[in-house]
Design a protein around this motif. Sequence first.
Motif, PDB file in Angstrom:
ATOM      1  N   TYR A  26       0.801  -1.226   0.000  1.00 51.93           N
ATOM      2  CA  TYR A  26       0.000   0.000   0.000  1.00 51.93           C
ATOM      3  C   TYR A  26       0.834   1.278   0.000  1.00 51.93           C
ATOM      4  O   TYR A  26       0.301   2.372  -0.129  1.00 51.93           O
ATOM      5  CB  TYR A  26      -0.993  -0.010   1.167  1.00 51.93           C
ATOM      6  N   GLU A  27       2.158   1.136   0.104  1.00 52.45           N
ATOM      7  CA  GLU A  27       3.044   2.290   0.008  1.00 52.45           C
ATOM      8  C   GLU A  27       3.455   2.588  -1.434  1.00 52.45           C
ATOM      9  O   GLU A  27       4.074   3.606  -1.708  1.00 52.45           O
ATOM     10  CB  GLU A  27       4.285   2.085   0.883  1.00 52.45           C
ATOM     11  N   GLY A  33       0.126   5.094  -2.555  1.00 58.20           N
ATOM     12  CA  GLY A  33       1.258   5.536  -1.740  1.00 58.20           C
ATOM     13  C   GLY A  33       2.208   6.426  -2.520  1.00 58.20           C
ATOM     14  O   GLY A  33       1.823   7.029  -3.523  1.00 58.20           O
ATOM     15  N   LYS A  34       3.450   6.490  -2.086  1.00 60.93           N
ATOM     16  CA  LYS A  34       4.417   7.397  -2.705  1.00 60.93           C
ATOM     17  C   LYS A  34       5.664   6.722  -3.272  1.00 60.93           C
ATOM     18  O   LYS A  34       6.453   7.360  -3.937  1.00 60.93           O
ATOM     19  CB  LYS A  34       4.850   8.444  -1.680  1.00 60.93           C
ATOM     20  N   PRO A  80       9.940   4.726   1.651  1.00 58.48           N
ATOM     21  CA  PRO A  80       9.112   3.774   2.399  1.00 58.48           C
ATOM     22  C   PRO A  80       9.177   4.006   3.910  1.00 58.48           C
ATOM     23  O   PRO A  80      10.104   4.619   4.427  1.00 58.48           O
ATOM     24  CB  PRO A  80       9.728   2.414   2.058  1.00 58.48           C
ATOM     25  N   SER A  81       8.195   3.450   4.610  1.00 60.48           N
ATOM     26  CA  SER A  81       8.117   3.614   6.063  1.00 60.48           C
ATOM     27  C   SER A  81       9.361   3.076   6.770  1.00 60.48           C
ATOM     28  O   SER A  81       9.803   3.648   7.768  1.00 60.48           O
ATOM     29  CB  SER A  81       6.867   2.920   6.612  1.00 60.48           C
TER      30      SER A  81
END
Length: 117
Positions: A26-27, A33-34, A80-81
């Motif tokens: 989902y990123e 996402g981005k 990313p996270s």
Amino acid sequence: MSDAPLHPCLSCGACCHQFRVEFSVYELVSMGGKVPDVLAHEVNGNRWRMNGTGQHPVRCAALTGLCGQESICSIYEGRPSACRDFDMGSQRCDQARAAHGLPPIDPNWGAPLPQAA
């Protein structure tokens, strides 16, 4: 021209040369996402990995420049996270820097300077 010192992360890139970067599907841009889809690949179902971080030697596909010499993330604002959650000056940061011959980051970097009396 600014006399401010360059942020250590803008001349390092050791973490981008050291660790696997996995994140949720989902990123990805295609999922709202981005993270650009072209810079990552599917690991399994919901998990994706930045290209270049699942092999040795590690080098994230989003990194520009050389380790320790103006290494900059080309997707910094949309990273990313796992990258956003990585703490500068942490034990893992020091480990990555040491693996590439770089000293630990000064824990006082960026702290306000004491006021003159």
